[in-house]
Scaffold this motif. Structure first.
Motif, PDB file in Angstrom:
ATOM      1  N   THR A 171       0.835  -1.159  -0.034  1.00 14.74           N
ATOM      2  CA  THR A 171       0.094   0.025  -0.149  1.00 14.74           C
ATOM      3  C   THR A 171       0.802   1.203  -0.114  1.00 14.74           C
ATOM      4  OG1 THR A 171       0.029   0.387   2.652  1.00 14.74           O
ATOM      5  CG2 THR A 171      -1.655  -1.045   1.561  1.00 14.74           C
ATOM      6  N   GLY A 172       0.513   2.317  -0.703  1.00 12.76           N
ATOM      7  CA  GLY A 172       1.219   3.548  -0.468  1.00 12.76           C
ATOM      8  C   GLY A 172       1.000   4.421  -1.928  1.00 12.76           C
ATOM      9  N   GLU A 174       2.969   6.536  -2.604  1.00 14.68           N
ATOM     10  CA  GLU A 174       4.419   6.730  -3.039  1.00 14.68           C
ATOM     11  C   GLU A 174       4.952   5.850  -4.064  1.00 14.68           C
ATOM     12  OE1 GLU A 174       3.332   5.722  -0.483  1.00 14.68           O
ATOM     13  OE2 GLU A 174       5.026   4.882   0.996  1.00 14.68           O
ATOM     14  N   ASP A 211      -3.445   4.808  -0.959  1.00 12.46           N
ATOM     15  CA  ASP A 211      -3.741   5.038   0.472  1.00 12.46           C
ATOM     16  C   ASP A 211      -5.064   5.677   0.483  1.00 12.46           C
ATOM     17  OD1 ASP A 211      -1.394   4.305   1.892  1.00 12.46           O
ATOM     18  OD2 ASP A 211      -0.301   5.961   0.965  1.00 12.46           O
ATOM     19  N   GLY A 234       0.688   1.363   5.790  1.00 10.68           N
ATOM     20  CA  GLY A 234      -0.463   1.723   6.139  1.00 10.68           C
ATOM     21  C   GLY A 234      -1.107   1.389   7.419  1.00 10.68           C
ATOM     22  N   ASP A 241      -2.268   6.125   7.235  1.00  9.54           N
ATOM     23  CA  ASP A 241      -2.253   4.705   7.644  1.00  9.54           C
ATOM     24  C   ASP A 241      -3.649   4.106   7.883  1.00  9.54           C
ATOM     25  OD1 ASP A 241       0.240   4.542   7.192  1.00  9.54           O
ATOM     26  OD2 ASP A 241       1.045   5.472   9.228  1.00  9.54           O
TER      27      ASP A 241
HETATM   28 MG    MG Z   1       2.141   3.941   3.537  1.00  8.34          MG
END
Ligand code: MG
Ligand code: AMP
Length: 379
Positions: A171-172, A174, A211, A234, A241
Motif C-alpha cells: 500500500t502507498g 508513493e 492510500d 498503512g 495509515d
Molecule cells: Mg504508507
C-alpha cells in the motif's frame, strides 16, 4: 536504575505468535490406528534366499524366485530346498531365515552357503512394527512428511498437497514504477512474494493499493482465491495509515496491532471471515522481519504442521548497542558460525538487509561480543 519503558502496552513477540496460532483453524486430524499388522506377513529384509535354518550349511536346491509383491503361496520350502527372495517379498511357507546373496555361491540350481543360518535371520517379522488396531498417531497430531506417509500406508485419506495461496499487496501512494525523487518503487511486494514462496506458499503478487480507504476496503472485500493476504504499509500512526480503521469498519477481528519488537512495532494481524490479513509495516526491514516471523506460524497452523521454531543460536562476534526497550532484530553476516553485526541504518535500510544472512536477537540494553543469542536466517 529504573528501566525506561516507552511502550509498556506492546504485545511481546511470543504472545503475538501464539495468538495468531490459536486464532487459526488447524485441520481436524482423527487418530490413526494400524489397519493390519505391520508388516502384514514375515518379509525378507535383504536380497538372498529363504530357507530352513534347521538344515544347517548343507547345499540347497533352488525352487524359484519371489519378488516384492509376489504371492508366497507359489512355493513351500521343504528340507534341502530354498527360494530366491528379494527385499520386501513375503516369506514362503516352511522357510524361517534369509541368507543374503553376499553369503551364497550358486552352481546350476544348487546354492552353497558361507554361513550357518539361524531362525529369524534377515527377516522382518509380521507385526514387529505394529499390530492391527495399534494407535499410531493420537488425534490432532500435527502432520509432517513421515506422518503423512503413515496415513498413506494405512489407507487413510492423505490431505491435498496444495500450497497455501498467499496474496501480496503493498500500500502507498508513493509507490510508482518510475519514481521522481519524492517517490519510490514497490520493493516490498516482490520481496514478500519471494519470501512466501521460499516458505512453501504459493504467492500471488498484486498491484500496489493506494492510500485510499474505499480502495483498500474494496480490495479486502474481494480478496480472490487466497487464504492469507500480506499487506505492507498503512498500519502505523501516519495520517495515511488507513488499514486498521478500514479493517475495523469491515468488521474484521483484529488479533493484535503493535508488538514489542524493533523493527516492526506497527505489525497487525486480523481475520476477515476466513481470510487472514498480516498487515506488515511499510519499512522494508520491518516488513521482511515480521513476515519471516509470522508467516511460517500461519502456514504451519493452516497446513496442520507443528508450531515452527525458526531460531538458531550463535555467538556475537562484536557488541551491538541498543538503547530501546523493545528487543531488536539486527542484520548480521554469519562467518564461521559467529554473528557479525552489520552497521545497519534502521528499518528502512534495505541495502544492509540485502547484505545480511541472519537477523540476530538483541535484548533491550544491547549485547556484548561473545554472548550467545538466537538468530533467524535471512531467506
Ligand atoms: Mg504508507
Ligand atoms: P508506512 O507504514 O505506510 O508509513 O510506510 C513506512 C515507510 O515504508 C515509508 O517510508 C514508505 O514509503 C515505505 N514503504 C511502504 N511501502 C513500501 C514498499 N512497498 N516498498 C518500499 N518501501 C515502502
Amino acid at each position: 536504575m529504573a528501566m525506561s519503558c516507552d511502550h509498556p502496552d506492546l504485545l511481546p513477540l511470543e504472545t503475538a505468535l501464539q495468538r495468531l496460532w490459536e486464532a487459526l483453524p488447524a485441520p481436524a486430524w482423527a487418530e490413526v490406528r494400524a489397519e493390519r499388522d505391520d508388516p502384514a506377513t514375515d518379509r525378507a529384509s535383504m536380497d538372498g534366499v529363504a530357507l530352513r535354518a534347521a538344515d544347517g550349511r548343507q547345499p540347497r536346491r533352488l525352487l524359484g524366485t519371489l519378488f516384492a509383491g509376489s504371492d508366497p503361496a507359489a512355493f513351500t520350502v521343504l528340507p534341502g530346498t530354498a527360494v530366491r527372495i528379494m527385499t520386501g517379498a513375503a516369506l514362503p511357507a516352511g522357510a524361517d531365515a534369509i541368507v543374503p546373496v553376499e553369503q551364497l555361491r550358486q552352481e546350476g540350481d544348487i546354492i552353497h552357503l558361507a554361513v550357518t543360518p539361524a531362525p529369524g535371520d534377515h527377516l522382518r517379522r509380521r507385526g514387529e512394527q505394529a499390530r492391527a488396531g495399534d494407535l499410531l498417531l493420537p488425534a490432532g497430531t500435527p502432520l509432517n512428511a513421515a506422518r503423512l506417509a503413515l496415513l498413506a500406508q494405512e489407507g487413510r485419506p492423505v490431505p491435498a498437497l496444495r500450497r497455501t495461496r498467499v496474496g501480496v499487496a503493498s500500500t502507498g501512494d508513493e509507490l510508482v514504477a518510475e519514481p521522481a525523487p519524492h517517490q519510490i518503487r514497490d520493493s516490498n511486494g516482490p520481496m514478500l512474494a519471494a519470501l512466501a514462496r521460499a516458505l512453501g506458499a504459493e504467492p500471488e503478487l498484486r498491484p500496489a493499493l493506494p492510500d485510499d480507504p474505499p480502495a483498500l476496503a474494496a480490495a479486502l472485500r474481494q480478496p480472490g482465491d487466497i487464504r492469507i493476504l500480506l499487506t505492507s504499509g498503512g498500519v502505523s500512526m501516519g495520517e495515511h495509515d488507513h488499514l486498521p480503521a478500514v479493517l475495523a469498519d469491515l468488521g474484521a477481528q483484529i488479533l493484535f496491532h503493535r508488538i514489542r519488537l524493533k523493527p516492526g512495532k506497527p505489525m497487525l494481524a486480523a481475520l476477515l471471515g476466513d481470510l487472514l490479513i498480516l498487515g506488515l509495516p511499510g519499512n522494508p526491514v520491518s516488513a521482511y522481519v515480521n513476515a519471516l516471523l509470522f508467516l511460517p506460524v500461519a502456514l504451519a497452523r493452516l497446513e496442520g504442521r507443528a508450531f515452527p521454531d525458526p531460531w538458531r543460536r550463535a555467538r556475537l562476534a562484536a557488541p551491538v548497542k541498543h538503547k530501546g526497550d523493545r528487543p531488536l532484530l539486527h542484520p548480521c553476516r554469519l562467518v564461521d558460525g559467529r554473528l557479525h553485526p552489520l552497521p545497519g541504518k534502521g528499518s528502512a535500510d534495505l541495502v544492509t538487509l540485502a547484505q545480511a544472512d541472519a537477523c540476530a536477537w538483541i535484548e533491550p540494553g544491547g549485547m556484548e561480543a561473545g554472548v550467545k543469542t538466537r538468530w533467524i536466517p535471512v531467506l
